[in-house]
Design an enzyme around this catalytic site. Structure first.
Site, mmCIF file in Angstrom:
data_model
loop_
_atom_site.group_PDB
_atom_site.id
_atom_site.type_symbol
_atom_site.label_atom_id
_atom_site.label_comp_id
_atom_site.label_asym_id
_atom_site.label_seq_id
_atom_site.Cartn_x
_atom_site.Cartn_y
_atom_site.Cartn_z
ATOM 1 N N SER A 27 0.864 -1.192 0.000
ATOM 2 C CA SER A 27 0.000 0.000 0.000
ATOM 3 C C SER A 27 0.889 1.228 0.000
ATOM 4 C CB SER A 27 -0.855 -0.006 1.276
ATOM 5 O OG SER A 27 -1.459 1.257 1.482
ATOM 6 N N TYR A 39 -2.418 -0.633 10.263
ATOM 7 C CA TYR A 39 -2.432 -1.020 8.838
ATOM 8 C C TYR A 39 -1.083 -0.707 8.183
ATOM 9 C CZ TYR A 39 -4.108 -1.121 3.972
ATOM 10 O OH TYR A 39 -4.278 -1.391 2.638
HETATM 11 N N1 LIG Z 1 -8.814 -0.245 -1.334
HETATM 12 C C1 LIG Z 1 -7.720 0.462 -1.112
HETATM 13 O O1 LIG Z 1 -7.761 1.720 -1.047
HETATM 14 C C2 LIG Z 1 -6.386 -0.208 -0.959
HETATM 15 C C3 LIG Z 1 -5.226 0.573 -1.081
HETATM 16 C C4 LIG Z 1 -3.975 -0.032 -0.944
HETATM 17 C C5 LIG Z 1 -3.897 -1.393 -0.704
HETATM 18 N N2 LIG Z 1 -5.034 -2.131 -0.580
HETATM 19 C C6 LIG Z 1 -4.873 -3.562 -0.321
HETATM 20 O O2 LIG Z 1 -5.384 -4.303 -1.401
HETATM 21 C C7 LIG Z 1 -5.908 -5.546 -0.940
HETATM 22 C C8 LIG Z 1 -7.359 -5.696 -1.390
HETATM 23 O O3 LIG Z 1 -8.105 -4.586 -0.913
HETATM 24 P P1 LIG Z 1 -9.623 -4.315 -1.356
HETATM 25 O O4 LIG Z 1 -9.821 -2.848 -1.233
HETATM 26 O O5 LIG Z 1 -9.932 -5.001 -2.624
HETATM 27 O O6 LIG Z 1 -10.379 -5.038 -0.143
HETATM 28 P P2 LIG Z 1 -11.904 -5.550 -0.004
HETATM 29 O O7 LIG Z 1 -12.205 -5.483 1.450
HETATM 30 O O8 LIG Z 1 -12.797 -4.790 -0.939
HETATM 31 O O9 LIG Z 1 -11.804 -7.083 -0.466
HETATM 32 C C9 LIG Z 1 -10.994 -7.961 0.277
HETATM 33 C C10 LIG Z 1 -11.296 -9.410 -0.101
HETATM 34 O O10 LIG Z 1 -10.449 -10.220 0.747
HETATM 35 C C11 LIG Z 1 -11.240 -11.213 1.374
HETATM 36 N N3 LIG Z 1 -10.642 -11.537 2.687
HETATM 37 C C12 LIG Z 1 -10.645 -10.801 3.819
HETATM 38 N N4 LIG Z 1 -10.018 -11.461 4.804
HETATM 39 C C13 LIG Z 1 -9.592 -12.633 4.280
HETATM 40 C C14 LIG Z 1 -8.897 -13.736 4.816
HETATM 41 N N5 LIG Z 1 -8.520 -13.787 6.103
HETATM 42 N N6 LIG Z 1 -8.611 -14.776 3.990
HETATM 43 C C15 LIG Z 1 -9.004 -14.756 2.684
HETATM 44 N N7 LIG Z 1 -9.694 -13.744 2.140
HETATM 45 C C16 LIG Z 1 -9.987 -12.692 2.930
HETATM 46 C C17 LIG Z 1 -12.625 -10.614 1.507
HETATM 47 O O11 LIG Z 1 -13.630 -11.617 1.647
HETATM 48 C C18 LIG Z 1 -12.728 -9.829 0.185
HETATM 49 O O12 LIG Z 1 -13.199 -10.673 -0.853
HETATM 50 C C19 LIG Z 1 -5.728 -5.533 0.578
HETATM 51 O O13 LIG Z 1 -4.530 -6.178 0.916
HETATM 52 C C20 LIG Z 1 -5.628 -4.056 0.893
HETATM 53 O O14 LIG Z 1 -4.936 -3.812 2.090
HETATM 54 C C21 LIG Z 1 -6.271 -1.583 -0.713
#
Ligand SMILES: NC(=O)c1ccc[n+]([C@@H]2O[C@H](COP(=O)([O-])OP(=O)(O)OC[C@H]3O[C@@H](n4cnc5c(N)ncnc54)[C@H](O)[C@@H]3O)[C@@H](O)[C@H]2O)c1
Length: 255
Positions: free
Chosen positions: A140, A153
Site C-alpha cells: 500500500s 495497517y
Molecule cells: N482499497 C484500497 O484503497 C487499498 C489501497 C492499498 C492497498 N489495498 C490492499 O489491497 C488488498 C485488497 O483490498 P480491497 O480494497 O480489494 O479489499 P476488499 O475489502 O474490498 O476485499 C478484500 C477481499 O479479501 C477477502 N478476505 C478478507 N479477509 C480474508 C482472509 N482472512 N482470507 C481470505 N480472504 C480474505 C474478503 O472476503 C474480500 O473478498 C488488501 O490487501 C488491501 O490492504 C487496498
C-alpha cells in the site's frame, strides 16, 4: 495472451482489487484459483471469470494455517499447480496508536502479514520444484509513507514490503520473482465499509477529501491495478524482482 499456460492463485479474489486482478490475469489466458474466506462469493466470481474448467474457487482463510493447508490440498487435487501467487487478501484498521487496541493490531497482522507468510510458505516449494514462479504481494502507499489514522495497517504493509524483498533475494536463483504493488486509495468495498464505520455522518465529505488527496483528483479503479498485475505476473517483467510499484495518482510526486 501474456499468461497463456500459467496458473494463478489470487487471495481475497471474491471482490475488489483481488477480483480485478483475477479478471485481468484470466483475460490474458491464465487458469485461475479464486481463493477467499467467502466461498459463495468466490464461486460466483470464478464462474463468471472464464471457461469453467479454467477457474476454481476455494475457501481459504489466509490467517489460518490449517485453512491454507486444506485449500492448497483442494487446489492440487483439482490439478491446479500455481505458477503465480497474488497475496492480495487484506483488512484495514482505522486509528492512531491510542485508538488501536492490542487485539486490533494482532487481527490486522494475522491477515495482512501472517496471511502472506502462510500462503507463500504453502505454495513456494511447489514453484521451486517446477523451476520457478512469480509472487505478487499487495502492499500500500501506507507502506512507504505515513498516513493519518492508519497506525496498525501501515505497520503491516511495511512488513509486506520487506517480506517481498526477502523472498525475492532468497529465491532469485530458484527462478522465483517477488514484487509488490503499493496503491493509494482504490475505490472498493473496503473503502465504502470504513467510510460507513469510521467516518459515519461524514462519508461523502471524506470520500471527496480522500479523492482530492490524490493529485489526479480521484480514487484508483481496481482494474487499474489489474493492468500492472498482468505485467508483473508475466514474462514481460522477467528482469523485475524485489521491487515495489506505486500507483498513487501523484501523491508522492511532491508537495
Ligand atoms: N482499497 C484500497 O484503497 C487499498 C489501497 C492499498 C492497498 N489495498 C490492499 O489491497 C488488498 C485488497 O483490498 P480491497 O480494497 O480489494 O479489499 P476488499 O475489502 O474490498 O476485499 C478484500 C477481499 O479479501 C477477502 N478476505 C478478507 N479477509 C480474508 C482472509 N482472512 N482470507 C481470505 N480472504 C480474505 C474478503 O472476503 C474480500 O473478498 C488488501 O490487501 C488491501 O490492504 C487496498
Amino acid at each position: 495472451m501474456r499468461l497463456h499456460g500459467k496458473t494463478a492463485l489470487v487471495t481475497g479474489a471474491a471482490t475488489g482489487i483481488g477480483l480485478a486482478i483475477a479478471r485481468a490475469l484470466a483475460r490474458e489466458g491464465a487458469r485461475l484459483v479464486v481463493a477467499d474466506i467467502d466461498l459463495d462469493r468466490a464461486r460466483h466470481q470464478a464462474a463468471t471469470l472464464c471457461d469453467g474448467a479454467m477457474a476454481l474457487a476455494v475457501r481459504m482463510d489466509v490467517a489460518d494455517p490449517a485453512s491454507v493447508h486444506d485449500a492448497c490440498g483442494v487446489v492440487r487435487a483439482a490439478g491446479f499447480e500455481p505458477d503465480v501467487l497474488v497475496n492480495n487478501a487484506g483488512v484495514i484498521h482505522v486509528g492512531t496508536i491510542l485508538q488501536t487496541e492490542l487485539e486490533d493490531l494482532r487481527r490486522v497482522f494475522r491477515v495482512n502479514v501472517e496471511g502472506v507468510f502462510n500462503v507463500t510458505k504453502a505454495l513456494l516449494p511447489g514453484m521451486i520444484e517446477r523451476g520457478g514462479g512469480v509472487i505478487l504481494n499487495m502492499a500500500s502507499l501506507a507502506s512507504v509513507t505515513a498516513m493519518h489514522d492508519r497506525f496498525a495497517y501501515s505497520a503491516t504493509k511495511a512488513a509486506v514490503q520487506m517480506m517481498t524483498r526477502s523472498v525475492a533475494l532468497d529465491f532469485v536463483k530458484s527462478g522465483i520473482r517477488a514484487n509488490c504493488i503499493c496503491p493509494a486509495r482504490v475505490h472498493t468495498e473496503m473503502v465504502d465499509n470504513y467510510l460507513k464505520t469510521s467516518y459515519a455522518g461524514k462519508e461523502e465529505e471524506t470520500f471527496r477529501r480522500f479523492s482530492e488527496y490524490q493529485p489526479i483528483g480521484r480514487m484508483i479503479r481496481p482494474d487499474e491495478i489489474g493492468h500492472l498485475a498482468v505485467y508483473l505476473c508475466s514474462d514481460e517483467s522477467a528482469m523485475v524482482t524485489g521491487s515495489s510499484f506505486l500507483i498513487d495518482g501523484g501523491v508522492l510526486a511532491g508537495v
